[in-house]
Design a protein around this motif. Structure first.
Motif, short mmCIF file in Angstrom:
data_model
loop_
_atom_site.label_atom_id
_atom_site.label_comp_id
_atom_site.label_asym_id
_atom_site.label_seq_id
_atom_site.Cartn_x
_atom_site.Cartn_y
_atom_site.Cartn_z
N LEU A 24 0.86 -1.19 0.00
CA LEU A 24 0.00 0.00 0.00
C LEU A 24 0.89 1.23 0.00
O LEU A 24 1.97 1.21 0.58
CB LEU A 24 -0.84 0.02 1.27
N LEU A 44 -2.66 3.80 9.67
CA LEU A 44 -3.72 4.00 8.67
C LEU A 44 -3.62 5.39 8.03
O LEU A 44 -3.87 5.55 6.84
CB LEU A 44 -5.09 3.77 9.30
N HIS A 47 -0.76 5.42 5.58
CA HIS A 47 -1.15 4.72 4.34
C HIS A 47 -2.23 5.47 3.56
O HIS A 47 -2.73 4.96 2.55
CB HIS A 47 -1.71 3.33 4.67
N ILE A 49 -5.22 5.68 4.37
CA ILE A 49 -6.50 4.98 4.54
C ILE A 49 -7.39 5.85 5.43
O ILE A 49 -8.59 5.97 5.19
CB ILE A 49 -6.28 3.57 5.11
N ALA A 65 -12.35 3.19 7.13
CA ALA A 65 -10.92 2.84 7.25
C ALA A 65 -10.73 1.49 7.95
O ALA A 65 -10.02 0.61 7.44
CB ALA A 65 -10.18 3.94 8.01
N SER A 68 -12.24 -1.35 5.66
CA SER A 68 -11.53 -1.72 4.43
C SER A 68 -10.13 -2.26 4.72
O SER A 68 -9.67 -3.19 4.06
CB SER A 68 -11.44 -0.51 3.48
N ALA A 69 -9.45 -1.71 5.72
CA ALA A 69 -8.06 -2.13 5.94
C ALA A 69 -7.95 -3.37 6.82
O ALA A 69 -7.03 -4.17 6.65
CB ALA A 69 -7.27 -0.98 6.57
N LEU A 209 1.31 -1.17 8.06
CA LEU A 209 0.74 -2.52 8.10
C LEU A 209 1.78 -3.53 7.61
O LEU A 209 2.50 -3.26 6.65
CB LEU A 209 -0.52 -2.57 7.24
N LYS A 217 -5.50 -8.95 5.83
CA LYS A 217 -6.63 -8.76 6.75
C LYS A 217 -7.48 -10.03 6.77
O LYS A 217 -7.56 -10.76 5.78
CB LYS A 217 -7.46 -7.54 6.35
#
Ligand code: HEM
Ligand SMILES: *[C@@H]1O[C@H](CO)[C@@H](O)[C@H](O)[C@H]1NC(C)=O
Ligand SMILES: *[C@@H]1O[C@H](CO)[C@@H](O)[C@H](O)[C@H]1NC(C)=O
Ligand SMILES: *[C@@H]1O[C@H](CO)[C@@H](O)[C@H](O)[C@H]1NC(C)=O
Ligand SMILES: CC(=O)N[C@H]1CO[C@H](CO)[C@@H](O)[C@@H]1O
Length: 247
Positions: A24, A44, A47, A49, A65, A68-69, A209, A217
């Motif tokens: 990402l 996050l 990134h 996000i 956020a 989705s992540a 991440l 995930k």
């Protein structure tokens, strides 16, 4: 040697077939960006996000956020957002900014795994010395709930012994367990209660991440009921350690 070649070929074939993990986008905070004492929210934002500036995060931003992540479900995200909103002291606020989360004893608490206590000045930044203390019992590459509980207890005990204003009760206490449970649920196996140590350490150290390390995930959404049962189990592991220390 006769065995090595076929083994290598299989490994090589696998490496060739597998797509490299798609990284990402990530960039560190700029001078006008704000960050928090939470390694995950910082990651996050890094990134993109969550908004990179870390400011004015709405409930919808949070649900989007974390969903989705990390595949946190709406209920879990709403619970965390409601707590975050308490740290914005503006009347009738509908958003929070990452630096609001520094506010002491709402969510932020003493005895953190990787941050100093409010009393000692910096309750916000990653501190390697403190994190090394938390992970000093993390001998094995796969952490179980005993290791998770031990890291939390070790930091709480040090803080209790050195900080004359130590006071972790009520919501801050609940959140210290919530944070332990969250990294197990996000990076580990919620049934066995185990988690890859390197993924957890990577998040803390890099605020990124651990996709490069092979983490993906979870396919099954993480809910408040997962949170509650994981907290129960970490509390139970904590009681076991405490009772063995008394004996
Ligand atoms: C809106 C969502 C969230 C909010 C408002 C939030 C807030 C916070 C705050 C204020 C802290 C600092 C506590 C302290 O150590 O004093 C913290 C720590 C932490 N958070 Fe979050 N967090 C959120 C989501 C998450 C998620 C999804 C994870 C998943 C892994 C996570 C993992 C952690 C961990 C592991 C810590 C402990 C850091 C330490 O003890 O040094 N958080 N969070
Ligand atoms: C906040 O909301 C309450 C209730 O809706 C309202 O009475 C009050 O005027 C609002 N305060 C501000 C500063 O907007
Ligand atoms: C990190 O924590 C240690 C132990 O509490 C402290 O001595 C040190 O000053 C902290 N480092 C920074 C950069 O704040
Ligand atoms: C400890 O903190 C709680 C809030 O988390 C507060 O209600 C309580 O009065 C504090 N106790 C002391 C001794 O400061
Ligand atoms: C250095 C630092 O981050 N200190 C923060 C600790 O928490 C208070 C709020 O309670 C912040 O105002 C400080 O900036």
């Amino acid at each position: 040697m006769r065995f090595l070649l076929p083994v290598l070929s299989v490994a090589l074939a696998k490496a060739l077939i597998q797509e490299p993990a798609h990284p990402l986008p990530w960039s560190s905070p700029g001078p006008h960006d704000v960050r928090s004492p939470c390694p995950m929210l910082n990651a996050l934002a890094n990134h993109n996000i969550l908004q990179h500036n870390g400011k004015d995060i709405s409930q919808q931003d949070t649900i989007q956020a974390l969903g989705s992540a990390l595949n946190f479900d709406r209920g879990f995200s709403e619970f965390l957002f409601a707590a975050a909103l308490l740290t914005n002291l503006t009347p009738n606020a509908t958003t929070f900014s990452l630096d609001d989360l520094d506010r002491h004893n709402i969510i932020e608490h003493d005895g953190s795994l990787s941050r100093g206590d409010f009393y000692f000045g910096d309750n916000h930044s990653f501190n390697q010395t403190i994190f090394d203390q938390a992970r000093s019992h993390w001998i094995r590459p796969i952490l179980d709930l005993h290791a998770v509980a031990e890291a939390r207890l070790t930091r709480m005990a040090t803080s209790k012994a050195t900080n004359p204003t130590f006071n972790v009760t009520g919501n801050p206490l609940l959140f210290s367990y919530t944070q332990a449970a969250s990294y197990v649920l996000t990076f580990g196996d919620r049934v066995s209660g185990t988690v890859d140590r390197s993924w957890v350490e990577y998040l803390f150290k890099n605020e990124r991440l651990p996709i490069e390390l092979g983490w993906e995930k979870t396919e099954v959404p993480i809910s408040i009921s997962d949170l509650n049962s994981m907290i129960e189990r970490i509390m139970e592991a904590t009681r076991k350690i405490e009772s063995s220390q008394v004996a």
